[in-house]
Each structure stands twice: as C-alpha cells, then as structure tokens.
Design an enzyme around this catalytic site. Structure first.
Site, short mmCIF file in Angstrom:
data_model
loop_
_atom_site.label_atom_id
_atom_site.label_comp_id
_atom_site.label_asym_id
_atom_site.label_seq_id
_atom_site.Cartn_x
_atom_site.Cartn_y
_atom_site.Cartn_z
N LYS A 125 0.86 -1.19 0.00
CA LYS A 125 0.00 0.00 0.00
C LYS A 125 0.89 1.23 0.00
O LYS A 125 2.04 1.16 0.44
CB LYS A 125 -0.87 0.00 1.26
CG LYS A 125 -2.06 0.94 1.19
CD LYS A 125 -3.25 0.34 0.46
CE LYS A 125 -4.36 1.33 0.26
NZ LYS A 125 -5.58 0.72 -0.32
N ASP A 165 -7.03 4.56 -4.68
CA ASP A 165 -7.66 4.44 -3.35
C ASP A 165 -8.28 5.81 -3.09
O ASP A 165 -8.47 6.60 -4.04
CB ASP A 165 -6.62 4.06 -2.27
CG ASP A 165 -7.27 3.70 -0.94
OD1 ASP A 165 -7.97 2.68 -0.88
OD2 ASP A 165 -7.12 4.46 0.05
#
Ligand code: NDP
Length: 447
Positions: A125, A165
């Site tokens: 991430k 995201d």
C-alpha cells in the site's frame, strides 16, 4: 500467554505510535489463535513475527510547485508488506490524514485480502498526505509527476503494481502512468485503474462497489432473503459508495442515504444516482449539492448517517467511521446485515457488538476485495495484450466474490466460529487469507 498474544504485545511496544496498524493486527492475530494451536510448526518458523514486519517500506520527499509559484512539500510512502504469493499489489491513498501507521494498516490488511481473491498477488500500500481536494488539475499533475519520480524505482509490472484508493482516481493514475512511462521508456502494466484506451479494464471502476453487493447478496441468501425491497444506508459518496448504490438499485434495494466528510443526505424516495454522479464524478462537489437536484431530500451536517433506520448498512467511506454508538443505533433500528466497503470502517468493539446482537457482518478484507481482484484481472489483460468485455470481467468478478464468501464461510465452519447461528466471517476471512500466505512462506524458507 498464547503465541499470537505474545507477538501482539511486542508489536504494540514497537509500534506504539501507529494505532490503526495495531488495531488491524489485533483483529487478525486474535482470530488466528486457533490456527496456531493446530499448526505449532508456524511458531517455530516465527511466521507471525515475519508477517507483521513489512518486507520493505519507503518514505520520501515529494516537492511540487503550486499555482502561486510556491514550492510545496509532501511526504510519500510505499509499504511493500508481503510478496509470498505474488508481486506487491495495493492502492495509493492521497489524503491529509495519511501517515506511516495508516499505510501499514492498509498494507497489512491487503496481504490477506489479496490472498482471498484466489489470484497471485502479494500485499502492499502507499500514498501521501497530499490533499487533491481544491487543487487545480495542473497542481495535481505536478504532485503526481513528482511522486512518481521517486516511486518508479521501487515498482514494476512484476515487482509492485499500485492502484487507486481514496483521492486517487483515473486522473491521478493517468498523470502517474505518464510519468512512469516517460522515465522508464516502458509501456507496461505497472499501475491499475488505467483509462480504457490505454490499458485499463472494463468493470474496474464499478468493481469494488459491485463486488461488495455481490458478497452481501450471498450473505442474504444464507439468511433466506435478498436485496429486493430492502432499505439500505451507504456512507461515503466516492467510487465504492456510488457503485455499491448502483448495484443495490439494480437488485431491487432502495438506498436512502449517502455521505461525505461534511455531512449526509437522506432521500426517503431512494437516491437519484445520476445526480450524485454529476456532483461527485463531474463537478467534484459536495454531497449537500444533492438538494439542488432533489429539494425534498434532507441534508444533515456532521456524522450520524448510521442513525437512519435501515435493513442493510454498507460503510464505504473510511476507517473507524462506524463506532460503538453507531452499532447500537443500527441494532436498535433492526439492521440485519453490515458489509464493509471501506477498509476497517468498523471499530473492534462495534464489530463485536454487531455480531453479538444478531447482525450478519462482513469484514472489508473479504467484502471489498472485488476492487483488487479486478485490478489483478487488469494485470492479466495487460500481460496478454488483450481486453475482455464488460460482461466477461463482471462475471469473473461475481464468481470471485462467491468464492471469497465460500472460503471465509468454510474456514469459520472448520474452526467452529459463529454467533447465533451466523458464521463469524471476520475470523473466517482472516484464517482463509492467512493459510495460503502461510503455506507459501513455509515453502519458501526463511526469507
Ligand atoms: P473516494 O476518494 O472515491 O471516496 C471516499 C469517500 O469517503 C468520499 O465520499 C469521502 O468524502 C469520504 N471520506 C474519506 N475520508 C473521510 C474521512 N476522514 N471522514 C469522512 N469521510 C471521508 O475513495 P474510495 O471510494 O475509492 O474508497 C473508500 C474506501 O474504500 C476506503 O476505505 C478505501 O480504502 C476502500 N477501498 C477502495 C477500493 C477501490 O477500488 N476504490 C478498493 C477497496 C477498498 P470527502 O470527499 O468529503 O473526503
């Protein structure tokens, strides 16, 4: 003290200033305790100590010039958590709240989520504390180009494939892809969420929201019901919330509320999604502008979306947005199902309260895995230099969501985890996701 609790205690000591990471790890490690009783070889191999430590994390300066000619500096992150079953994969979050602890919690969850998808992708991430809200297109481009000027050296189609995201949509992915291509002279599937004319996949935009509703639909089947005629509350009004709303409406449910970080709208006749898409996807406006389209709807400033009476609640905004009092309000109002579209939107005590009070609960790492699954399908299409149709990708997504549900359900059943006759899908998802990664790590030796 059990092995899992011992590792957790050390983790808390070492990462005291990362509360979200500790929260995510607490949930996973606690639910894995029965696995370690059954598999003592994992403790000998220090599997937990290894899995909670990222393989690599990079933090970097992102300087860019704003429209007034002033140099701004943000902090960039990429945490490459685990590559046991495939290249690192996970989104890039652009939001002022981003820090290392947030990125670590998201990267940690991603390991198990990606494993659940049945596809060969590891967990990672990244992101930055840059806020795209209120910035001009040129400023966003300047930031994205600077961000990629450092990130490019750490990623690659077979190494690490970032995606979108919060705050990172098609526009940001476009600017980053352009910069990657320019620096490396490679046209490769290094990012997912790309535009359809340059390597993107049909259905990717819809995937997380659609997948969430496909997953919730499987849960409803086990409760001998379906979406038809159900009242649904969705939080957020971004990518996940919009396409979850769309799929609920297609299945005959009525979504009556959506929100953003300023407040929420309530439309008892059912949300007009075309209006929301225009406000959010075209104008990049605020949810309160919905009243200009539907004057009979109500807008309320602040939090409180969970006080609206509903059968089904789909938190699709951000972490820790559904707390204990919200859980109590949902239960008091007769809610039967909560499925997380966002990552870790429900606090640990709220999750427990919902499960213990008869609400069938789906954790985000299972229920929102449709987004990353479709990203992996985008990678497959890029590798083959092919594009599949919307229907082909949608069908694959649907089948993946059913498989994830079955895997979480079966693991919960194997370990006897349930509440009031309903499977504990939190434990089930963690165990099923973990086992595949654990097997791969054991096979690959000490690394
Ligand atoms: P978007 O940026 O498109 O939308 C986020 C929505 O949540 C916006 O309505 C935003 O409101 C609201 N929001 C964000 N931060 C906060 C906050 N701190 N407080 C209150 N509201 C907030 O993001 P996505 O829809 O892509 O992501 C939503 C969630 O789903 C995240 O948890 C993400 O990690 C998760 N997720 C996303 C996937 C994807 O494919 N996009 C895949 C899997 C999970 P505002 O505009 O006011 O900030």
């Amino acid at each position: 003290m059990s092995y899992a609790q011992d590792v957790l205690a050390k983790l808390k000591e070492k990462n005291a200033n990362e509360p979200e990471f500790i929260q995510a790890a607490t949930e996973v490690l606690t639910t894995l305790e029965p696995v370690f009783e059954k598999h003592p070889e994992f403790e000998k191999a220090s599997l937990l100590e290894r899995i909670v430590e990222p393989e690599r994390q990079v933090m970097f300066r992102v300087p860019w010039v704003d429209d007034n000619g002033k140099v701004q500096v943000n902090r960039g992150f990429r945490v490459q958590f685990n590559s046991a079953i495939g290249p690192y994969k996970g989104g890039l979050r652009l939001h002022p709240s981003v820090n290392l602890g947030i990125i670590k919690f998201l990267g940690f969850e991603q390991i198990f989520k990606n494993s659940l998808t049945t596809l060969p992708i590891g967990g990672g991430k990244g992101g930055s504390d840059f806020d795209p809200k209120g910035k001009s297109d040129r400023e966003v481009m300047a930031f994205c180009q600077s961000f990629m000027t450092e990130l490019y050296r750490h990623i690659g189609a077979d190494t690490d494939v970032p995606a979108g995201d919060i705050g990172t949509g098609a526009r940001e992915i476009g600017y980053m892809f352009g910069q990657y291509k320019r620096i490396t002279n490679q046209y490769e599937g290094v990012l997912t969420g790309k535009g359809l004319t340059w390597g993107g996949s049909l259905t990717r935009t819809e995937a997380t929201g659609y997948g969430l509703v496909y997953f919730a639909n499987e849960m409803l089947k086990d409760l001998n019901t379906d979406f038809n005629g159900k009242t649904v509350v969705v939080s957020g009004s971004g990518n996940v919330a919009i396409y979850a709303t769309q799929k609920v409406q297609q299945l005959g449910g009525k979504v009556v509320a959506l929100s953003d970080s300023n407040g929420y709208i309530y439309d008892e006749e059912g949300i007009d999604l075309a209006a929301v898409k225009e406000i959010k996807e075209v104008k990049r406006g605020r949810i309160k502008e919905y009243l200009e389209y539907r004057p009979n709807a109500k807008y309320t400033e602040g939090k409180g979306v969970w006080t609206i009476k509903c059968d089904i609640a789909l938190p699709c905004a951000t972490q820790n947005e559904l707390l204990i009092d919200d859980a109590k309000a949902l239960v008091a109002n007769g809610c039967i199902l909560v499925a997380e579209g966002a990552n870790m939107p429900t606090s640990l005590d709220a999750t427990k309260y919902l499960q213990e009070n008869g609400v069938y609960f789906a954790p985000g790492k299972a229920a929102n895995a449709g987004g990353v699954a479709t990203s992996a399908l985008e990678m497959s299409q890029n590798s083959q230099r092919l594009s599949w149709t919307f229907e082909e990708v949608d069908e694959k997504l649907h089948n993946i969501m059913i498989s994830i549900y079955k895997a979480a359900y079966a693991a919960a059943e194997e370990y006897g985890k349930e509440f009031d006759g309903k499977k504990d899908l939190v434990s089930g998802a963690n165990i099923a996701g973990f086992m595949k990664v654990a097997d791969a790590m054991m096979a690959q030796g000490v690394c």
